[in-house]
Design a protein around this motif. Structure first.
Motif, mmCIF file in Angstrom:
data_model
loop_
_atom_site.group_PDB
_atom_site.id
_atom_site.type_symbol
_atom_site.label_atom_id
_atom_site.label_comp_id
_atom_site.label_asym_id
_atom_site.label_seq_id
_atom_site.Cartn_x
_atom_site.Cartn_y
_atom_site.Cartn_z
ATOM 1 N N TRP A 260 78.272 51.132 88.092
ATOM 2 C CA TRP A 260 78.765 50.274 87.009
ATOM 3 C C TRP A 260 78.653 50.927 85.634
ATOM 4 C CZ3 TRP A 260 81.652 46.492 88.539
ATOM 5 C CH2 TRP A 260 81.404 45.847 89.756
ATOM 6 N N ALA A 261 78.136 52.147 85.554
ATOM 7 C CA ALA A 261 77.913 52.798 84.258
ATOM 8 C C ALA A 261 79.228 53.058 83.517
ATOM 9 C CB ALA A 261 77.165 54.109 84.462
ATOM 10 N N LYS A 262 79.210 52.744 82.224
ATOM 11 C CA LYS A 262 80.378 52.998 81.380
ATOM 12 C C LYS A 262 80.001 53.711 80.081
ATOM 13 C CE LYS A 262 82.900 48.915 83.072
ATOM 14 N NZ LYS A 262 83.812 49.724 83.904
ATOM 15 N N GLU A 263 78.792 53.493 79.597
ATOM 16 C CA GLU A 263 78.334 54.070 78.343
ATOM 17 C C GLU A 263 77.299 55.160 78.592
ATOM 18 O OE1 GLU A 263 79.738 53.118 75.612
ATOM 19 O OE2 GLU A 263 80.805 51.363 76.400
ATOM 20 N N LYS A 264 77.095 56.010 77.581
ATOM 21 C CA LYS A 264 76.113 57.080 77.678
ATOM 22 C C LYS A 264 74.722 56.528 77.966
ATOM 23 C CE LYS A 264 74.025 60.899 75.106
ATOM 24 N NZ LYS A 264 74.050 61.744 73.898
ATOM 25 N N GLN A 265 74.374 55.396 77.354
ATOM 26 C CA GLN A 265 73.046 54.826 77.549
ATOM 27 C C GLN A 265 72.796 54.420 78.996
ATOM 28 O OE1 GLN A 265 73.035 51.473 74.897
ATOM 29 N NE2 GLN A 265 74.010 50.109 76.368
ATOM 30 N N HIS A 266 73.869 54.062 79.711
ATOM 31 C CA HIS A 266 73.721 53.716 81.125
ATOM 32 C C HIS A 266 73.265 54.931 81.936
ATOM 33 C CE1 HIS A 266 76.913 50.427 80.267
ATOM 34 N NE2 HIS A 266 75.698 50.014 79.952
ATOM 35 N N TYR A 267 73.813 56.096 81.596
ATOM 36 C CA TYR A 267 73.416 57.312 82.304
ATOM 37 C C TYR A 267 72.017 57.760 81.880
ATOM 38 C CZ TYR A 267 78.204 57.501 83.952
ATOM 39 O OH TYR A 267 79.395 57.204 84.563
ATOM 40 N N THR A 268 71.651 57.464 80.629
ATOM 41 C CA THR A 268 70.277 57.733 80.187
ATOM 42 C C THR A 268 69.298 56.908 81.009
ATOM 43 O OG1 THR A 268 71.046 58.162 77.924
ATOM 44 C CG2 THR A 268 68.698 57.709 78.223
ATOM 45 N N GLN A 269 69.622 55.640 81.229
ATOM 46 C CA GLN A 269 68.782 54.758 82.045
ATOM 47 C C GLN A 269 68.737 55.241 83.493
ATOM 48 O OE1 GLN A 269 70.776 51.037 81.386
ATOM 49 N NE2 GLN A 269 69.960 50.789 79.308
ATOM 50 N N ALA A 270 69.872 55.707 84.003
ATOM 51 C CA ALA A 270 69.923 56.204 85.380
ATOM 52 C C ALA A 270 69.066 57.461 85.530
ATOM 53 C CB ALA A 270 71.367 56.497 85.773
ATOM 54 N N SER A 271 69.102 58.311 84.525
ATOM 55 C CA SER A 271 68.287 59.523 84.563
ATOM 56 C C SER A 271 66.800 59.178 84.583
ATOM 57 C CB SER A 271 68.604 60.400 83.346
ATOM 58 O OG SER A 271 67.790 61.554 83.326
#
Length: 289
Positions: A260-271
């Motif tokens: 569901w990631a769309k923004e950079k912050q979503h990938y930061t959280q995933a990392s």
């Protein structure tokens, strides 16, 4: 805060001290927990401590050389965390060489195989920072190999260690790192593009890179569940429930978060979540006895 204290804090942040701490704790726990039942860990094993300090030196040096080659991209990706500049890069370069040499020497004092692994890690870290991280997949593979090596290097210096389990956890570290590095590639896409790096999201787009992260996460989840089933078959009930609840379920959460990631912050959280999954998986060693 005094000037010297500020410099120490800045240096600790530069070498990612939380990551180094996790690396050291992982090696120590591996040497204590992955032994046959009734065989207590020997914390007075000097070769173990030499190996831990050696890998810490090489890891710290690796972060320094990475930031030296990454100055341009870091200005875009994380401007508030840029410590190395054209003015001080030569000084930090000397620190990198010093840490690498000390790491190899300490590794040699521990065991010749440890020294060989340390030397390989130094070479791999240099070429990762210089070239591999700027290319599709090879950078991620290099970091994943080094994550596995942190555990594998314990085998020759800890008597009676259960080599098969060390290999299992090294494989877990390998696949978790692959997921995290692929996620970070999407997170850092803009800075990497401006610096001229040819990572997968830069070359093929974030949609293709996301599919790779999802595929790698499914593979990681399959490995975790497979290991959990093995624990159940061998009547390691607590290990089974731990792996399912505290490692597999968060990995499913990671899968959904990336999907569901769309923004950079979503990938930061995933990392960040992938790092917590790795930590959770390592702690499961305790329940394998």
């Amino acid at each position: 805060m005094s000037f010297s204290t500020a410099k120490i804090v800045q240096f600790l942040k530069l070498v990612r001290y939380p990551n180094l701490l996790i690396m050291a704790v992982t090696q120590i726990l591996c040497a204590i927990w992955l032994l046959p039942l009734g065989d207590g860990g020997d914390l007075q094993n000097i070769e173990l401590w030499l190996t831990v300090v050696a890998t810490l030196c090489i890891g710290a040096g690796g972060y320094i050389i990475n930031d030296i080659f990454d100055m341009d991209a870091d200005v875009v990706n994380k401007p508030q965390k840029v410590f190395i500049t054209p003015k001080n890069k030569n000084r930090f370069g000397l620190i990198y060489y010093g840490l690498s040499v000390v790491g190899i020497i300490l590794g040699l004092l521990a065991h010749w195989l440890v020294a060989l692994v340390c030397l390989a890690m130094v070479v791999l870290l240099y070429f990762y920072s210089y070239k591999h991280k700027k290319t599709i997949f090879w950078g991620n593979l290099s970091v994943a190999i080094m994550s596995a090596a942190v555990l594998l290097v314990i085998i020759p210096i800890v008597p009676h260690i259960r080599t098969n389990l060390v290999i299992v956890y090294a494989a877990f570290a390998f696949f978790t790192t692959l997921v995290r590095e692929a996620t970070k590639d999407i997170e850092d896409m803009e800075g990497d593009r401006s610096a001229g790096y040819i990572t997968l999201p830069v070359a093929k787009g974030s949609a293709v890179a996301k599919k790779l992260v999802l595929a790698e996460t499914v593979l990681l989840l399959s490995c975790i569940l497979g290991y959990a089933v093995w624990c159940l078959i061998h009547l390691k009930i607590w290990a089974f429930f731990y792996l399912v609840i505290l490692t597999a379920l968060p990995t499913i959460g990671l899968l959904l978060l990336v999907y569901w990631a769309k923004e950079k912050q979503h990938y930061t959280q995933a990392s960040m979540l992938s790092k917590l999954i790795m930590l959770s998986g390592i702690i499961s060693m305790y329940f394998i006895l």
